[in-house]
Enzyme design. Structure first.
Site, short mmCIF file in Angstrom:
data_model
loop_
_atom_site.label_atom_id
_atom_site.label_comp_id
_atom_site.label_asym_id
_atom_site.label_seq_id
_atom_site.Cartn_x
_atom_site.Cartn_y
_atom_site.Cartn_z
N SER A 34 66.35 6.66 13.29
CA SER A 34 67.59 5.87 13.21
C SER A 34 68.12 5.58 14.61
O SER A 34 68.85 4.61 14.81
CB SER A 34 68.65 6.63 12.42
OG SER A 34 68.17 6.95 11.13
N GLY A 149 71.78 -0.02 5.61
CA GLY A 149 72.03 0.67 4.35
C GLY A 149 73.52 0.94 4.17
O GLY A 149 74.09 0.78 3.10
N SER A 339 108.03 -1.31 -2.89
CA SER A 339 108.22 -0.11 -3.72
C SER A 339 108.31 1.15 -2.88
O SER A 339 109.05 2.07 -3.20
CB SER A 339 107.05 0.06 -4.70
OG SER A 339 106.95 -1.05 -5.56
N GLU A 360 92.90 0.63 -0.19
CA GLU A 360 93.49 1.88 0.31
C GLU A 360 92.58 2.65 1.25
O GLU A 360 93.05 3.37 2.14
CB GLU A 360 93.92 2.77 -0.87
CG GLU A 360 95.13 2.23 -1.64
CD GLU A 360 94.81 1.09 -2.60
OE1 GLU A 360 93.61 0.84 -2.84
OE2 GLU A 360 95.75 0.45 -3.11
N GLN A 421 99.84 5.04 -12.94
CA GLN A 421 100.63 4.90 -11.71
C GLN A 421 101.21 6.23 -11.23
O GLN A 421 101.89 6.28 -10.21
CB GLN A 421 101.80 3.92 -11.93
CG GLN A 421 101.44 2.66 -12.68
CD GLN A 421 100.41 1.82 -11.95
OE1 GLN A 421 100.64 1.37 -10.84
NE2 GLN A 421 99.24 1.65 -12.55
C1 LIG Z 1 78.89 7.92 2.33
C2 LIG Z 1 77.54 8.46 2.62
N1 LIG Z 1 76.59 8.41 1.65
C3 LIG Z 1 75.36 8.92 1.89
C4 LIG Z 1 75.05 9.48 3.09
C5 LIG Z 1 73.67 10.10 3.35
N2 LIG Z 1 72.91 9.24 4.29
C6 LIG Z 1 72.87 9.49 5.59
S1 LIG Z 1 72.00 8.34 6.45
C7 LIG Z 1 71.65 7.48 5.02
C8 LIG Z 1 70.84 6.22 5.10
C9 LIG Z 1 71.50 5.26 6.01
O1 LIG Z 1 70.75 4.08 6.10
P1 LIG Z 1 71.16 3.01 7.15
O2 LIG Z 1 72.60 2.75 7.11
O3 LIG Z 1 70.27 1.86 6.94
O4 LIG Z 1 70.89 3.74 8.54
P2 LIG Z 1 69.55 3.88 9.36
O5 LIG Z 1 69.27 5.34 9.45
O6 LIG Z 1 68.48 3.14 8.63
O7 LIG Z 1 69.84 3.27 10.66
C10 LIG Z 1 72.21 8.11 3.93
C11 LIG Z 1 72.06 7.65 2.54
C12 LIG Z 1 76.07 9.52 4.05
N3 LIG Z 1 75.88 10.08 5.25
N4 LIG Z 1 77.28 8.99 3.81
MG LIG Z 2 68.67 1.17 7.95
#
Ligand SMILES: Cc1ncc(C[n+]2csc(CCOP(=O)(O)OP(=O)(O)O)c2C)c(N)n1
Ligand SMILES: [Mg+2]
Length: 612
Positions: A34, A149, A339, A360, A421
């Site tokens: 990554s 992702g 509100s 939010e 609410q």
């Molecule tokens: C809200 C959330 N859901 C799931 C995860 C677990 N997780 C960590 S990295 C990842 C994949 C991320 O993919 P991407 O954004 O494409 O990053 P890349 O490593 O491909 O650059 C996941 C599912 C997390 N850290 N946060």
């Molecule tokens: Mg990715």
């Protein structure tokens, strides 16, 4: 940019790859691939484009960088080490308990404004940081780097929407479109036009680049701020990019290389890798720092005992009063400002108010962003709607954020609008957050004074305000320290201590009056500080009533006031009986609902009689 500079940046990108691989191999865990996909983007940003003082990451006019895909922390650390903030040898301590180079960035590190790692939160924080820059008339830009992702998260699009609406030309989102997520390919793989169209739809200017072509990246970055839109850069990359046996391969997410693999990868990268030492990083312009000073006092208040004012209204009044004296105060709301009474502040200080619309998670993220810039952000909505932003609030805890949440319309006393609410879980949620303080005023004076405490004390605070009007019971000089409680009724011979807060405090006072006529005395305590709970005051009061305590709250029985009191005092021999909402509520009049769900004066009196 001259040719050799591009070569140098390419070399730096490989150096960043080497650091990312070697540090994760040393740690035995982490996300090297990554990091590799975004190495060229990082080299271009940190050593060819962004303006910052590398020795002083907190400098007020530095460009800001938020690594929203926080799992790529090793390359962020590598960039700052290469920029000269700390020795590159430190990188080998990645993920160790004796190092602040944690698995995901946190503000223990001076260059991380917020904690990231729960995906989808960085862009909203970036919106807050960009808005703060605009307010302070600073010309820093805010760069947010996201995974492809990651941008499936709805919160990303809440943020994208607001950035488009407010034309944040000082905000740049960079999507590392490496085709892969964690367990499989992303939904759209390398069909990057999907992302282009989405950002465009939210009012962004969009550029597509080859994320491994530094010249192209710099070219696009040179256009930052050319029009009045935020800029999204969709960078097509390969996960593991730059290393032949990792590049674009499935099954490498979140895996360190073993020693042999690392040696092989580094041998590939080393011949062209270059250190960044000596690279001239562009300096930020010398605009003056915002005042952001803490006032020594706030203007006085002037209420009369018995005045009927809802605590939510007192919140709005207090925010204006405090905001006059304290330039750091900013406010935001999610389309409920009429509100929550945040509208009073909006009308008085429109430039310091951000309407976040009905989003939010982003409301919280924007507030957190402002907080990183020395502002004191008050974010308000119905208390129950903060529950959908719990992950953001939880991560704000990890960020050690300066964040003030104000939730109105709590409990069944909101009446006719019905259960969707009513906040009945919010105390449990907010009590659970790392380092939080939870406050719950019962009258206008306590609401005003607690707001002063919130404004002048750093940290995550939640103030719970009520819809119905309640009488003023405190004098204007009363003090409300964090962790305190107030005895509002007490007589010799009292049989039971009743602890209430908000509307239920007034029910307890009514119960005390009714019981007194029958010759039964009760002590009544106002638990305006739910976390930390006013344990010493409650304990002392209980000691005089045979250690018998009844708590009464507009909250479900789990995790609220009763649990706060029992949690601190049951080990001290205090017997805590909880009156709380134990069934699914419904619409009706406030008084009817308080009675039906057993938390009104009559229910309190009945409970007390059963105990004496
Ligand atoms: C809200 C959330 N859901 C799931 C995860 C677990 N997780 C960590 S990295 C990842 C994949 C991320 O993919 P991407 O954004 O494409 O990053 P890349 O490593 O491909 O650059 C996941 C599912 C997390 N850290 N946060
Ligand atoms: Mg990715």
């Amino acid at each position: 940019m001259i040719e050799t500079d591009i070569d140098l940046l390419k070399g730096i990108a490989n150096q960043l790859r080497i650091h990312s691989i070697s540090s994760t191999t040393a740690a035995g865990s982490g996300h090297p691939t990554s990091c590799c996909s975004m190495a060229d983007l990082m080299a271009a940003l940190f050593f060819g484009h962004m303006r910052y003082d590398a020795k002083n990451p907190k400098y007020h006019n530095n460009d800001r960088f938020v690594l929203s895909k926080g799992h790529a922390a090793p390359i962020l650390y590598a960039a700052w080490a290469e920029a000269g903030l700390f020795p590159v040898e430190e990188l080998q301590k990645l993920r160790r308990i004796d190092s602040d180079l944690e698995g995901h960035p946190t503000p223990r590190l001076p260059f991380a404004d917020v904690a990231t790692g729960s995906l989808g939160q960085g862009l909203g924080v970036g919106v807050g940081i960009a808005l703060a820059g605009r307010l302070d008339k600073l010309d820093y830009n805010t760069y947010v780097l996201l995974g492809d992702g990651e941008i499936a998260e709805g919160a990303v699009w809440e943020a994208a929407s607001l950035a488009g609406i407010y034309k944040l030309k000082n905000l740049i989102a960079i999507v590392d479109a490496n085709r892969l997520g964690q367990s499989q390919a992303t939904a759209f793989g390398h069909e990057t036009t999907v992302y282009v169209n989405r950002f465009k739809a939210f009012g962004w200017r969009v550029e597509e680049v080859d994320g491994h072509d530094i010249e192209e990246i710099l070219e696009v970055l040179s256009g930052v701020g050319i029009n009045d839109q935020p800029l999204a850069i969709i960078a097509k990359t390969y996960k593991g990019g730059g290393v032949s046996f990792l590049q674009d391969k499935d099954g490498w997410h979140g895996k360190p290389l073993n020693k042999e693999e690392a040696a092989k990868a580094i041998a590939e990268l080393q011949p062209t890798a270059k250190s960044a030492s000596g690279v001239a990083i562009p300096t930020p312009s010398a605009l003056p720092a915002p005042a952001n000073a803490t006032p020594s006092s706030y203007p006085p208040i002037n209420y009369k005992l018995g005045d009927l004012i809802a605590t939510r209204e007192a919140y709005g009044t207090a925010l204006v009063r405090i905001g006059e004296a304290d330039q750091r105060i900013v406010a935001m709301d999610g389309d409920t400002k009429n509100s929550t009474y945040a509208e009073k502040f909006f009308k008085k200080f429109p430039e310091r108010f951000t309407e976040c619309f009905i989003a939010e998670q982003n409301l919280v993220a924007v507030a957190v962003g402002f907080g990183t810039r020395g502002k004191v952000p008050f974010a308000s909505t119905f208390a129950t709607f903060f529950t959908r932003a719990f992950d953001h609030i939880r991560v704000a805890g990890i960020s050690m954020a300066n964040l003030k949440l104000v939730g109105s319309h709590v409990g069944v006393s909101i009446g006719e609008d019905g259960p969707s609410q009513m906040a009945l879980e919010d105390l449990a949620m907010m009590r659970a957050v790392a380092g939080s303080v939870v406050l719950y005023p019962s009258d206008a004076v306590s609401a005003e004074k607690l707001l002063e405490v919130m404004a002048s004390t750093r940290g995550i605070f939640f103030l719970r305000t009520s819809r119905p009007k309640t009488p003023v019971i405190y004098g204007n000089d009363e003090k409300f320290p964090i962790g305190g409680a107030n005895v509002v009724r007490q007589n010799a011979g009292d049989k039971v201590t009743v602890v209430g807060a908000g509307v239920t405090l007034h029910e307890a006072i009514k119960a005390a009056d009714a019981l007194a006529k029958e010759g039964i005395g009760i002590t009544v305590v106002d638990a305006y500080s739910i976390k930390p709970i006013g344990k010493d005051v409650i304990k002392a009061a209980a000691a005089k009533t045979n250690n018998l305590v009844v708590t009464v709250e507009e909250h479900y029985a789990d995790g609220g006031l009763g649990d706060a009191v029992a949690g601190e005092l049951s080990s001290e021999g205090v017997k805590v009986h909880k009156l709380a909402v134990r069934e699914l509520p419904r619409s009706g009049k406030a008084e009817e609902l308080l009675a039906k769900f057993g938390i009104d004066a009559a229910a309190i009196a009945k409970k007390v009689k059963s105990l004496v």
